[in-house]
Design an enzyme around this catalytic site. Sequence first.
Site: not given
Length: 417
Positions: A90, A156-157, A388
């Site tokens: 993702d 996963e985030e 990020h």
Amino acid sequence: MTLGWSQAQEVNEKLMLDAASIESKVIQWRREIHKNPELSNREFKTAAKIAAHLKSLGLEVQTEVGKTGVIGILKGDQPGKVIALRADIDALPVTERNDLSFKSTVTTTFLGTETGVMHACGHDTHTAILMGVAEVLAANKDLLKGTVKFIFQPAEEGPPPGEEGGAKLLIKEGVLKNPDVDAIFGLHINSATPVGTIRYKPGGTMAAVERFVVKVNGKQTHGSQPWSGVDPIYIAAKIVDGYQSIISRESRLIDEAAVISVGKITAGVRFNIIPESAEMIGTVRTLDPDMKALIVRRMTEMTETIAKAYGGTASIEFQNFTSITFNDLALTNQVLPSLQAVAGADQVELVKATTGGEDFSFYQEEVPGFYFFLGGMTPGNTEAFPHHTPDFKIDDSGLLLGVKAFLQLTVDYLNTP
Ligand SMILES: [Zn+2]
Ligand SMILES: [Zn+2]
């Protein structure tokens, strides 16, 4: 049949040559995926691309596992253990800011806000690496003793609010069963680790992440007459202070680090009113299961008793985001020589834990697992933008080592009786 040393050596050399021969393909996949990022639980095109690839290799393929996950199963020609290799797929609601030819220009609406979408954590590289590993192993299944399960994991985030997702959901849907996985391996590319370097830590490697919400109740009164009420803001301040004493006075910091951070306090409407209530949210990060239990217990006690001491009431609720990414000690010792063989012994570095979290930890609660970091920083650079962020960048000359590392540890693990 167990391979003799020279035979094993030949197998390894063949796999490494095959890996090198598909490097440009892996980089190409990575760039295509990078250009077409999708948010957690919305990885539809990414999943379709992965599934098509795995099918073309002749693997047994399952789709829509844990919403958008793809599983590939490769059975070697000889029976043996079952190993799982995991890649997360993702991207994030971040607007990319660079001049790469394969830069993402994708936009979407996330929680009501218009945003760019970007592989700002490098999961595009994980996906491409694992697609490459599948291709090499599928072409060499006559040499493979055992079964490899390729897990392409969504979210996963973290799934969007109100949805299930990620490793937790895949486990719930039985991803570690049928055939039952003996050990699981995962990696994370790192923007600040030089290409060619692998970093690892035995034991607690990444933190268990809890979110907490504290509700403090007092009694509203005029700001000029605090004695007529109970001030929830004052109580909240005492509670924040109390929490930090759990870290500094009660936690065995010589064992592992731990963090409590209050990130938001909300209370009141104007300068001359002491409000009725206050709310705080924050996060706890721990790397040791015993420390985690102590901190959660003591935060609960302090919240309740501090409020009581000042005439109010308070409660705390914890929400678990990830467990401790805990590298099984025996497994770490077992795989270290495999990593050293592909990277060179001096390029495999023992590092300290980080207080970030990773949902790979949930697999490690079920089966022994090992998680390591792969260099993605351009050689010669000394600084990198963090994950990020809009300027985050990965040098894809680092991907080949990821493919080789997974190949080597897979073959070595399956060949160890
Ligand atoms: Zn991330
Ligand atoms: Zn990540």
